[in-house]
Design a protein around this motif. Structure first.
Motif, PDB file in Angstrom:
ATOM      1  N   TYR A  23      -8.115  43.289  27.539  1.00  0.00           N
ATOM      2  CA  TYR A  23      -7.836  41.870  27.326  1.00  0.00           C
ATOM      3  C   TYR A  23      -7.300  41.647  25.910  1.00  0.00           C
ATOM      4  CZ  TYR A  23      -8.674  36.892  26.665  1.00  0.00           C
ATOM      5  OH  TYR A  23      -8.529  35.558  26.370  1.00  0.00           O
ATOM      6  N   LEU A  24      -7.971  42.203  24.921  1.00  0.00           N
ATOM      7  CA  LEU A  24      -7.557  42.034  23.529  1.00  0.00           C
ATOM      8  C   LEU A  24      -6.194  42.687  23.282  1.00  0.00           C
ATOM      9  CD1 LEU A  24      -8.183  41.123  20.633  1.00  0.00           C
ATOM     10  CD2 LEU A  24      -9.318  43.318  20.298  1.00  0.00           C
ATOM     11  N   LYS A  25      -5.990  43.873  23.805  1.00  0.00           N
ATOM     12  CA  LYS A  25      -4.755  44.607  23.531  1.00  0.00           C
ATOM     13  C   LYS A  25      -3.551  44.039  24.269  1.00  0.00           C
ATOM     14  CE  LYS A  25      -7.168  48.526  21.854  1.00  0.00           C
ATOM     15  NZ  LYS A  25      -7.509  49.898  21.887  1.00  0.00           N
ATOM     16  N   SER A  26      -3.787  43.115  25.195  1.00  0.00           N
ATOM     17  CA  SER A  26      -2.671  42.467  25.882  1.00  0.00           C
ATOM     18  C   SER A  26      -2.207  41.208  25.147  1.00  0.00           C
ATOM     19  CB  SER A  26      -3.074  42.104  27.315  1.00  0.00           C
ATOM     20  OG  SER A  26      -4.037  41.062  27.305  1.00  0.00           O
ATOM     21  N   LYS A  27      -2.918  40.822  24.105  1.00  0.00           N
ATOM     22  CA  LYS A  27      -2.564  39.622  23.348  1.00  0.00           C
ATOM     23  C   LYS A  27      -1.262  39.814  22.577  1.00  0.00           C
ATOM     24  CE  LYS A  27      -6.011  37.115  24.489  1.00  0.00           C
ATOM     25  NZ  LYS A  27      -5.787  35.966  25.330  1.00  0.00           N
ATOM     26  N   LYS A  28      -0.547  38.714  22.428  1.00  0.00           N
ATOM     27  CA  LYS A  28       0.725  38.710  21.708  1.00  0.00           C
ATOM     28  C   LYS A  28       0.442  38.558  20.216  1.00  0.00           C
ATOM     29  CE  LYS A  28       3.774  36.518  23.926  1.00  0.00           C
ATOM     30  NZ  LYS A  28       4.588  35.467  24.544  1.00  0.00           N
ATOM     31  N   ILE A  29       0.907  39.522  19.418  1.00  0.00           N
ATOM     32  CA  ILE A  29       0.645  39.546  17.980  1.00  0.00           C
ATOM     33  C   ILE A  29       1.952  39.306  17.224  1.00  0.00           C
ATOM     34  CG2 ILE A  29      -0.156  40.942  16.037  1.00  0.00           C
ATOM     35  CD1 ILE A  29      -1.804  42.557  18.088  1.00  0.00           C
ATOM     36  N   LEU A  30       1.904  38.366  16.303  1.00  0.00           N
ATOM     37  CA  LEU A  30       3.044  38.085  15.425  1.00  0.00           C
ATOM     38  C   LEU A  30       2.732  38.616  14.033  1.00  0.00           C
ATOM     39  CD1 LEU A  30       5.725  36.732  14.636  1.00  0.00           C
ATOM     40  CD2 LEU A  30       4.425  34.605  14.287  1.00  0.00           C
ATOM     41  N   ILE A  31       3.623  39.456  13.520  1.00  0.00           N
ATOM     42  CA  ILE A  31       3.507  39.972  12.154  1.00  0.00           C
ATOM     43  C   ILE A  31       4.595  39.300  11.328  1.00  0.00           C
ATOM     44  CG2 ILE A  31       3.707  41.995  10.667  1.00  0.00           C
ATOM     45  CD1 ILE A  31       2.867  43.689  13.111  1.00  0.00           C
ATOM     46  N   VAL A  32       4.192  38.652  10.231  1.00  0.00           N
ATOM     47  CA  VAL A  32       5.152  37.970   9.362  1.00  0.00           C
ATOM     48  C   VAL A  32       5.034  38.552   7.958  1.00  0.00           C
ATOM     49  CG1 VAL A  32       5.987  35.759   8.504  1.00  0.00           C
ATOM     50  CG2 VAL A  32       4.801  35.859  10.714  1.00  0.00           C
ATOM     51  N   ILE A  55       5.395  41.138  17.943  1.00  0.00           N
ATOM     52  CA  ILE A  55       6.620  40.449  17.542  1.00  0.00           C
ATOM     53  C   ILE A  55       6.609  40.394  16.021  1.00  0.00           C
ATOM     54  CG2 ILE A  55       7.969  38.328  17.798  1.00  0.00           C
ATOM     55  CD1 ILE A  55       5.968  37.653  20.114  1.00  0.00           C
ATOM     56  N   THR A  56       7.788  40.473  15.393  1.00  0.00           N
ATOM     57  CA  THR A  56       7.836  40.406  13.936  1.00  0.00           C
ATOM     58  C   THR A  56       8.809  39.336  13.462  1.00  0.00           C
ATOM     59  OG1 THR A  56       9.577  42.074  13.740  1.00  0.00           O
ATOM     60  CG2 THR A  56       7.302  42.862  13.724  1.00  0.00           C
ATOM     61  N   ALA A  57       8.539  38.870  12.257  1.00  0.00           N
ATOM     62  CA  ALA A  57       9.429  37.936  11.567  1.00  0.00           C
ATOM     63  C   ALA A  57       9.424  38.308  10.096  1.00  0.00           C
ATOM     64  CB  ALA A  57       8.959  36.503  11.757  1.00  0.00           C
ATOM     65  N   ASP A  58      10.565  38.067   9.435  1.00  0.00           N
ATOM     66  CA  ASP A  58      10.665  38.423   8.016  1.00  0.00           C
ATOM     67  C   ASP A  58      10.634  37.207   7.098  1.00  0.00           C
ATOM     68  OD1 ASP A  58      13.123  37.397   8.647  1.00  0.00           O
ATOM     69  OD2 ASP A  58      14.272  39.059   7.817  1.00  0.00           O
ATOM     70  N   CYS A  59      10.504  36.009   7.679  1.00  0.00           N
ATOM     71  CA  CYS A  59      10.442  34.801   6.862  1.00  0.00           C
ATOM     72  C   CYS A  59       9.724  33.682   7.635  1.00  0.00           C
ATOM     73  CB  CYS A  59      11.839  34.350   6.443  1.00  0.00           C
ATOM     74  SG  CYS A  59      12.887  33.859   7.818  1.00  0.00           S
ATOM     75  N   VAL A  60       9.383  32.633   6.921  1.00  0.00           N
ATOM     76  CA  VAL A  60       8.654  31.518   7.530  1.00  0.00           C
ATOM     77  C   VAL A  60       9.495  30.835   8.605  1.00  0.00           C
ATOM     78  CG1 VAL A  60       7.636  29.250   7.076  1.00  0.00           C
ATOM     79  CG2 VAL A  60       7.218  31.133   5.494  1.00  0.00           C
ATOM     80  N   ASP A  73      -0.763  34.842  20.202  1.00  0.00           N
ATOM     81  CA  ASP A  73      -2.212  34.652  20.215  1.00  0.00           C
ATOM     82  C   ASP A  73      -2.827  34.938  18.847  1.00  0.00           C
ATOM     83  OD1 ASP A  73      -2.588  34.212  23.155  1.00  0.00           O
ATOM     84  OD2 ASP A  73      -1.632  36.189  23.198  1.00  0.00           O
ATOM     85  N   ILE A  74      -2.201  35.848  18.121  1.00  0.00           N
ATOM     86  CA  ILE A  74      -2.721  36.307  16.831  1.00  0.00           C
ATOM     87  C   ILE A  74      -1.547  36.418  15.860  1.00  0.00           C
ATOM     88  CG2 ILE A  74      -3.909  38.196  15.621  1.00  0.00           C
ATOM     89  CD1 ILE A  74      -4.996  39.026  18.428  1.00  0.00           C
ATOM     90  N   ALA A  75      -1.768  36.051  14.605  1.00  0.00           N
ATOM     91  CA  ALA A  75      -0.728  36.208  13.591  1.00  0.00           C
ATOM     92  C   ALA A  75      -1.308  36.933  12.378  1.00  0.00           C
ATOM     93  CB  ALA A  75      -0.170  34.852  13.167  1.00  0.00           C
ATOM     94  N   ILE A  76      -0.538  37.878  11.883  1.00  0.00           N
ATOM     95  CA  ILE A  76      -0.870  38.576  10.638  1.00  0.00           C
ATOM     96  C   ILE A  76       0.199  38.137   9.645  1.00  0.00           C
ATOM     97  CG2 ILE A  76      -1.133  40.805   9.506  1.00  0.00           C
ATOM     98  CD1 ILE A  76      -1.801  41.969  12.303  1.00  0.00           C
TER      99      ILE A  76
END
Length: 84
Positions: A23-32, A55-60, A73-76
């Motif tokens: 369940y946890l590992k299926s969550k969508k993670i955004l790295i900024v 998913i990644t992003a390099d700016c706000v 679901d989660i953002a770093i």
């Protein structure tokens, strides 16, 4: 009989943990982060732990667009982004 019962409990706990992990590992993670090397390092660490929806992003600005479209679901987050 008691040993069998304990074995069943251990088996059920193992299944419960596996279900929680899945369940946890299926969550969508955004790295900024504006630093490619840090984004890459985090992706490697997460993929090694079987997190595959990253998913990644390099700016706000990009991160906000992704949040609206993808609903992570989660953002770093890097708290020292140049544009944020």
């Amino acid at each position: 009989m008691r040993k069998c019962y304990n074995g069943i409990n251990k088996l059920q706990k193992g299944r419960d943990k596996q279900m929680k992990d899945t369940y946890l590992k299926s969550k969508k993670i955004l790295i900024v982060d504006d630093e490619e090397c840090l984004r890459s390092m985090l992706i490697t660490i997460l993929e090694d732990e079987n997190f595959l929806n990253i998913i990644t992003a390099d700016c706000v600005k990009t991160a906000l667009e992704i949040c609206q479209q993808e609903k992570p679901d989660i953002a770093i987050l890097d708290v020292m982004l140049p544009d944020g």
